[in-house]
Motif scaffolding. Structure first.
Motif, mmCIF file in Angstrom:
data_model
loop_
_atom_site.group_PDB
_atom_site.id
_atom_site.type_symbol
_atom_site.label_atom_id
_atom_site.label_comp_id
_atom_site.label_asym_id
_atom_site.label_seq_id
_atom_site.Cartn_x
_atom_site.Cartn_y
_atom_site.Cartn_z
ATOM 1 N N ARG A 37 -16.457 -2.705 -17.679
ATOM 2 C CA ARG A 37 -16.717 -3.815 -16.872
ATOM 3 C C ARG A 37 -15.484 -4.093 -15.760
ATOM 4 O O ARG A 37 -14.495 -4.221 -15.968
ATOM 5 C CB ARG A 37 -17.015 -5.252 -17.490
ATOM 6 N N TYR A 38 -16.101 -3.711 -14.491
ATOM 7 C CA TYR A 38 -15.101 -4.009 -13.341
ATOM 8 C C TYR A 38 -15.591 -5.037 -12.545
ATOM 9 O O TYR A 38 -16.718 -5.239 -12.516
ATOM 10 C CB TYR A 38 -15.085 -2.593 -12.814
ATOM 11 N N HIS A 39 -14.781 -5.578 -11.610
ATOM 12 C CA HIS A 39 -15.238 -6.429 -10.456
ATOM 13 C C HIS A 39 -16.437 -5.999 -9.920
ATOM 14 O O HIS A 39 -17.158 -6.743 -9.600
ATOM 15 C CB HIS A 39 -14.057 -6.792 -9.755
ATOM 16 N N HIS A 40 -16.280 -4.462 -9.391
ATOM 17 C CA HIS A 40 -17.438 -4.031 -8.695
ATOM 18 C C HIS A 40 -18.547 -3.619 -9.293
ATOM 19 O O HIS A 40 -19.681 -3.127 -8.863
ATOM 20 C CB HIS A 40 -16.850 -2.789 -7.884
ATOM 21 N N GLY A 41 -18.654 -3.962 -10.670
ATOM 22 C CA GLY A 41 -19.998 -3.679 -11.449
ATOM 23 C C GLY A 41 -19.529 -2.696 -12.671
ATOM 24 O O GLY A 41 -18.654 -2.557 -13.085
ATOM 25 N N PHE A 77 6.711 9.806 -10.960
ATOM 26 C CA PHE A 77 5.705 10.654 -10.776
ATOM 27 C C PHE A 77 4.793 10.397 -9.448
ATOM 28 O O PHE A 77 4.537 10.980 -8.347
ATOM 29 C CB PHE A 77 4.898 11.248 -11.860
ATOM 30 N N LYS A 78 4.384 9.018 -9.548
ATOM 31 C CA LYS A 78 3.578 8.553 -8.724
ATOM 32 C C LYS A 78 3.997 8.428 -7.193
ATOM 33 O O LYS A 78 3.349 8.651 -6.170
ATOM 34 C CB LYS A 78 2.766 7.022 -9.214
ATOM 35 N N ASN A 79 5.311 7.811 -7.365
ATOM 36 C CA ASN A 79 6.069 7.501 -5.942
ATOM 37 C C ASN A 79 6.510 9.012 -5.509
ATOM 38 O O ASN A 79 6.265 8.977 -3.975
ATOM 39 C CB ASN A 79 7.253 6.807 -6.346
ATOM 40 N N ILE A 80 6.716 9.842 -6.024
ATOM 41 C CA ILE A 80 7.204 11.090 -5.443
ATOM 42 C C ILE A 80 5.617 11.642 -4.700
ATOM 43 O O ILE A 80 5.892 12.340 -3.387
ATOM 44 C CB ILE A 80 7.306 12.265 -6.482
ATOM 45 N N LEU A 81 4.406 11.646 -5.341
ATOM 46 C CA LEU A 81 3.230 12.086 -4.542
ATOM 47 C C LEU A 81 3.026 11.129 -3.377
ATOM 48 O O LEU A 81 2.695 11.589 -2.547
ATOM 49 C CB LEU A 81 2.015 12.031 -5.564
ATOM 50 N N GLU A 82 3.316 9.764 -3.630
ATOM 51 C CA GLU A 82 2.914 8.765 -2.374
ATOM 52 C C GLU A 82 3.966 9.127 -1.393
ATOM 53 O O GLU A 82 3.474 8.938 -0.167
ATOM 54 C CB GLU A 82 3.255 7.494 -2.945
ATOM 55 N N LYS A 83 5.078 9.409 -1.688
ATOM 56 C CA LYS A 83 6.173 9.806 -0.623
ATOM 57 C C LYS A 83 5.529 10.851 0.279
ATOM 58 O O LYS A 83 5.831 10.928 1.534
ATOM 59 C CB LYS A 83 7.488 10.228 -1.417
ATOM 60 N N TYR A 84 4.719 11.907 -0.426
ATOM 61 C CA TYR A 84 4.076 13.072 0.415
ATOM 62 C C TYR A 84 3.243 12.524 1.013
ATOM 63 O O TYR A 84 2.231 13.458 1.453
ATOM 64 C CB TYR A 84 3.876 14.349 -0.542
ATOM 65 N N GLY A 85 2.517 11.335 0.956
ATOM 66 C CA GLY A 85 1.430 11.166 1.570
ATOM 67 C C GLY A 85 0.037 11.332 1.051
ATOM 68 O O GLY A 85 -1.083 11.345 1.203
ATOM 69 N N ILE A 86 0.090 11.575 -0.559
ATOM 70 C CA ILE A 86 -0.976 11.861 -1.458
ATOM 71 C C ILE A 86 -1.453 10.511 -1.964
ATOM 72 O O ILE A 86 -0.775 9.583 -2.462
ATOM 73 C CB ILE A 86 -0.592 12.990 -2.481
ATOM 74 N N ASN A 87 -2.734 10.426 -1.775
ATOM 75 C CA ASN A 87 -3.407 9.105 -2.505
ATOM 76 C C ASN A 87 -3.523 9.446 -3.892
ATOM 77 O O ASN A 87 -3.846 10.307 -4.512
ATOM 78 C CB ASN A 87 -4.912 9.351 -2.012
ATOM 79 N N VAL A 88 -2.748 8.267 -4.502
ATOM 80 C CA VAL A 88 -2.721 8.478 -6.175
ATOM 81 C C VAL A 88 -2.849 7.091 -6.559
ATOM 82 O O VAL A 88 -2.495 6.093 -6.084
ATOM 83 C CB VAL A 88 -1.295 9.106 -6.418
ATOM 84 N N THR A 89 -3.485 7.079 -7.718
ATOM 85 C CA THR A 89 -3.593 5.861 -8.628
ATOM 86 C C THR A 89 -3.592 6.350 -10.214
ATOM 87 O O THR A 89 -3.532 7.579 -10.458
ATOM 88 C CB THR A 89 -5.008 5.277 -8.817
ATOM 89 N N ILE A 90 -2.809 5.241 -10.757
ATOM 90 C CA ILE A 90 -2.827 5.424 -12.201
ATOM 91 C C ILE A 90 -3.819 4.841 -12.977
ATOM 92 O O ILE A 90 -4.131 3.809 -12.638
ATOM 93 C CB ILE A 90 -1.428 4.544 -13.001
ATOM 94 N N ARG A 91 -4.554 5.557 -13.847
ATOM 95 C CA ARG A 91 -5.829 5.326 -14.645
ATOM 96 C C ARG A 91 -5.539 3.907 -15.300
ATOM 97 O O ARG A 91 -4.491 3.906 -16.240
ATOM 98 C CB ARG A 91 -6.576 6.297 -15.232
ATOM 99 N N ARG A 92 -6.135 2.835 -15.118
ATOM 100 C CA ARG A 92 -5.985 1.513 -15.786
ATOM 101 C C ARG A 92 -6.511 2.053 -17.308
ATOM 102 O O ARG A 92 -7.743 2.451 -17.417
ATOM 103 C CB ARG A 92 -6.924 0.529 -15.137
ATOM 104 N N GLU A 93 -5.882 1.510 -18.118
ATOM 105 C CA GLU A 93 -6.358 1.955 -19.804
ATOM 106 C C GLU A 93 -7.248 0.840 -20.218
ATOM 107 O O GLU A 93 -6.778 -0.471 -19.805
ATOM 108 C CB GLU A 93 -5.192 1.855 -20.416
ATOM 109 N N MET A 94 -8.467 1.110 -20.408
ATOM 110 C CA MET A 94 -9.416 0.235 -20.638
ATOM 111 C C MET A 94 -9.756 0.335 -22.351
ATOM 112 O O MET A 94 -9.651 1.288 -22.952
ATOM 113 C CB MET A 94 -10.737 0.565 -20.133
ATOM 114 N N GLY A 95 -9.971 -0.688 -22.883
ATOM 115 C CA GLY A 95 -10.278 -0.823 -24.449
ATOM 116 C C GLY A 95 -9.003 -0.315 -25.156
ATOM 117 O O GLY A 95 -9.483 0.480 -26.141
ATOM 118 N N ARG A 96 -8.136 -0.462 -24.882
ATOM 119 C CA ARG A 96 -6.862 0.068 -25.526
ATOM 120 C C ARG A 96 -7.025 -0.342 -27.213
ATOM 121 O O ARG A 96 -6.715 0.402 -27.876
ATOM 122 C CB ARG A 96 -5.654 -0.759 -25.224
ATOM 123 N N ASP A 97 -7.686 -1.546 -27.633
ATOM 124 C CA ASP A 97 -7.649 -1.790 -29.037
ATOM 125 C C ASP A 97 -8.950 -1.382 -29.553
ATOM 126 O O ASP A 97 -9.106 -1.513 -30.739
ATOM 127 C CB ASP A 97 -7.646 -3.430 -29.021
#
Ligand code: SAH
Length: 348
Positions: free
Chosen positions: A100-104, A311-331
């Motif tokens: 369940r996300y804000h967008h649907g 790792f994310k910062n390095i990719l961003e520095k190169y101008g690559i669009n990057v996200t870290i997958r939000r962990e859902m339902g960890r429990d």
């Protein structure tokens, strides 16, 4: 499935019309039936109240109505994510997830019972592939979840157990039915298909010129490392896999997503990040970093948070669009395929 009767929830509207004509029924009856199957998400013929009883009886004798049976539903107390274990008519079980996300609401579906791709960090592949899922069995994961929750599903990701491009014809049929304006009419743009990289199928999918998102499971920045994590890389050169992604973008104009599971001590160093930039820099793409979900049967570990952010910062520095997958339902029992896996081992 034991029975040879036609699987009517897998039929397109015109196939259903033809089938009904074969039973001597008028076209409007086919339209009513299609609506019961794909709008009202009917579970049984009995509930199709505007069809005459005689027709319902005839249908139950001459057709199969695929409806999944919920065996177990786990709900996360942290974020409302739900994991569904569904039973199929031949006794197999499959897993689906509702996020369940804000967008649907987004549903992650399985495309096969088990998987034969053999990725070394993935639980879905441990028992191999049992069989492909039918279009109706893919659809009904979405349908049952919408029906059970009473909430509209707006996004579908084919990222559960199985390799969707290894079940190509059924996948295309599933997408056609799911996006049909006379059915749930989910937008093509709200569908993502994730693949380990079967290049000839990626090219074929590109030629379909759909507006769905292609996600490629990359997981490594060199052919050698990729082979260690993904046996499928023995069949496909990394360069060719990326070329097929470029082709997908050319044909569809859709930005490709690269999934990169970060595995502690395996593919998570700054050198790996720099090499990844060399590989995909300049492509119109998005990188999704997924700290690996430890699987009971495997020895892989998640990198620590600092390593992931670096790792994310390095990719961003190169101008690559990057996200870290939000962990859902960890429990509610982590990675892909683990619920089905634990259900099966408990019964062994
Ligand atoms: N066969 C398809 C889709 C199913 S897997 C594919 O390979 O893309 C969906 C995504 O989850 C893939 O990127 C897969 O590599 C990843 N995945 C599987 N097991 C995982 C785990 N234990 N931790 C993190 N990601 C995992």
């Amino acid at each position: 499935m034991e029975t040879e009767h036609p699987d009517i929830r897998s039929m397109t509207e015109s196939e259903l019309a033809e089938f009904m004509a074969g039973l001597g029924e008028k076209p409007f009856r086919a339209r009513q039936l299609y609506e019961w199957l794909h709008v009202h998400l009917a579970e049984s013929f009995e509930e199709m109240s505007n069809l005459p009883a005689a027709l319902r009886a005839k249908l139950s004798e001459s057709a199969v109505l695929v409806t999944l049976r919920p065996v177990e539903i786990l709900t996360s107390k942290l974020d409302g994510t739900q994991k569904y274990l569904f039973g199929l008519s031949d006794g197999n079980v499959i897993e689906s997830v509702l996020m369940r996300y804000h967008h649907g609401n987004s549903v992650c579906i399985s495309s096969q019972v088990g998987c034969r791709m053999g990725c070394t960090f993935c639980a879905s592949t441990i028992g191999g592939k049992v069989r492909d899922l039918r279009a109706s069995e893919m659809l009904d994961q979405v349908y049952r979840i919408q029906k059970i929750t009473g909430e509209r599903v707006s996004n579908v990701v084919v990222m559960g157990t199985g390799e969707p491009l290894d079940n190509y014809e059924n996948l295309l049929r599933f997408i056609a039915l799911l996006t049909d304006e006379k059915g749930l009419h989910i937008s093509q743009r709200n569908i993502t298909v994730s693949t380990c990289g079967l290049t000839e199928k990626i090219r074929a999918l590109a030629d379909e010129k759909l507006q769905i998102t292609l996600a490629l499971s990359l997981h490594a920045s060199s052919q050698e490392k990729r082979k260690k994590l993904m046996p499928v890389a023995n069949r496909y050169e990394l360069g060719d896999v990326l070329d097929s992604c470029r082709y997908y973008f050319e044909k569809t104009g859709r930005r490709v997503s690269f999934e990169y599971s970060l595995v502690g001590g395996v593919n998570d160093t700054p050198e790996d990040a720099a090499e990844l930039h060399e590989l995909i820099g300049g492509m119109n793409c998005h990188v999704n970093l997924i700290p690996v979900n430890p699987v009971r049967e495997r020895s892989y570990v998640q990198p620590d948070r600092t390593t992931v952010l670096k790792f994310k910062n390095i990719l961003e520095k190169y101008g690559i669009n990057v996200t870290i997958r939000r962990e859902m339902g960890r429990d509610i029992s982590g990675a892909c395929g683990q619920l089905r896996r634990s259900y099966m081992t408990d019964r062994d």
